[in-house]
Motif scaffolding. Sequence first.
Motif, short mmCIF file in Angstrom:
data_model
loop_
_atom_site.label_atom_id
_atom_site.label_comp_id
_atom_site.label_asym_id
_atom_site.label_seq_id
_atom_site.Cartn_x
_atom_site.Cartn_y
_atom_site.Cartn_z
N PRO A 110 0.82 -1.22 0.00
CA PRO A 110 0.00 0.00 0.00
C PRO A 110 0.85 1.27 0.00
O PRO A 110 2.00 1.26 0.47
CB PRO A 110 -0.80 -0.12 1.30
CG PRO A 110 0.02 -1.01 2.17
CD PRO A 110 0.73 -1.96 1.26
N THR A 111 0.29 2.32 -0.54
CA THR A 111 0.95 3.62 -0.54
C THR A 111 0.01 4.67 0.05
O THR A 111 -1.18 4.42 0.24
CB THR A 111 1.36 4.04 -1.97
OG1 THR A 111 0.18 4.11 -2.79
CG2 THR A 111 2.35 3.06 -2.58
N LEU A 112 0.58 5.84 0.32
CA LEU A 112 -0.20 6.94 0.90
C LEU A 112 -0.15 8.13 -0.05
O LEU A 112 0.88 8.36 -0.71
CB LEU A 112 0.39 7.35 2.25
CG LEU A 112 0.43 6.30 3.35
CD1 LEU A 112 1.22 6.84 4.54
CD2 LEU A 112 -0.97 5.91 3.77
N PRO A 113 -1.21 8.93 -0.10
CA PRO A 113 -1.17 10.13 -0.92
C PRO A 113 -0.14 11.12 -0.37
O PRO A 113 0.05 11.22 0.85
CB PRO A 113 -2.59 10.70 -0.80
CG PRO A 113 -3.12 10.12 0.47
CD PRO A 113 -2.51 8.76 0.61
N ALA A 114 0.55 11.80 -1.26
CA ALA A 114 1.55 12.78 -0.83
C ALA A 114 0.90 13.86 0.02
O ALA A 114 -0.21 14.31 -0.26
CB ALA A 114 2.21 13.41 -2.06
N ARG A 139 3.94 11.13 -6.54
CA ARG A 139 4.81 11.17 -5.36
C ARG A 139 4.15 10.56 -4.13
O ARG A 139 4.30 11.06 -3.02
CB ARG A 139 5.29 12.60 -5.09
CG ARG A 139 6.12 13.14 -6.25
CD ARG A 139 6.52 14.58 -6.09
NE ARG A 139 7.29 15.00 -7.26
CZ ARG A 139 7.67 16.25 -7.51
NH1 ARG A 139 7.33 17.22 -6.67
NH2 ARG A 139 8.36 16.55 -8.58
N ARG A 140 3.43 9.49 -4.37
CA ARG A 140 2.80 8.78 -3.25
C ARG A 140 3.88 8.14 -2.38
O ARG A 140 4.91 7.68 -2.88
CB ARG A 140 1.83 7.71 -3.77
CG ARG A 140 0.61 8.29 -4.47
CD ARG A 140 -0.35 7.19 -4.92
NE ARG A 140 -0.93 6.48 -3.78
CZ ARG A 140 -2.04 6.85 -3.16
NH1 ARG A 140 -2.71 7.94 -3.56
NH2 ARG A 140 -2.51 6.15 -2.14
N SER A 141 3.63 8.11 -1.10
CA SER A 141 4.62 7.61 -0.14
C SER A 141 4.49 6.11 0.08
O SER A 141 3.41 5.53 -0.07
CB SER A 141 4.43 8.30 1.21
OG SER A 141 4.61 9.69 1.11
#
Length: 280
Positions: free
Chosen positions: A91-95, A121-123
């Motif tokens: 999973p990734t997170l929104p910048a 540039r998702r984290s």
Amino acid sequence: MRSLRNLLFIALCASSFACAAKKDYVVTIETSHGDIVALLFDDTPEHKSNFIKLAEDGRFDSTEFQRVIKDFMIQGGDVFTKEDMPAQEWPTLPAEIRPNHYHRKGVIAAARQGDGINPERRSSGSQFYIVLGKVYDELELTTDMAKLQKAFMKYMELVSEADLKKEYTRLYNEQKYDSLTSLILSKRDELENSLNLNLRKDFTAEQIATYTTVGGTPHLDKEYTVFGEVIRGIEVAEEISKLPTQRDRPIEPVFMKVTVDKKSRKKIEKEYDYSYTDVK
């Protein structure tokens, strides 16, 4: 009039009580080299809540600081590799890139994949790094070195600059790279005037003051989400960054255990000599 004053007094007391009663999460990263204590920023809520949830669930425990670079940063928290999750499912997170949070020494930021495959540039959903960096000279800090070097190489080829080219060649052959950088920087203003160029980078007065005293990694600004800061134990991160490595990975693994403890902000300020009013 007296009743109005009484109401104002009650309101002020209520406000003060609310501030004193307000709580925050204190993050403790335990390692064999010592503890690193941090706070996470309220204006990066996705990153803050995700980090706290991972810590509360114990998922950070037994992950490593698997990438460490002296005078740069230490990176760890690879939860999903530890859990054998397929990379395509990570999973990734929104910048949450905020202009008020920049890469000064001691901040915590989220790792991510490069712009080529991650233009938003998702984290990373777990990996983070602690910034160490270096202290910068103001001239170097505020100069676009890539543009300056390109302009310098062009300028050096002028017949009138034969002596400059000779000095550049000498320093290069002798591998005196710091002196080479100083030589190039010394020509910035002259090149700007001669070639009608802007060779500068924009930093706020606060950033300049910080990067030239405390230090950091300014080239990462506006590229990665900064979501917290170390409030105790930065020397532990520095010690880890100096460990012997192979391909930037410590030869002796540095495992972590991450816990969170909810405390009143008033207690946090007193215990860690920290001021919430100083957070930009």
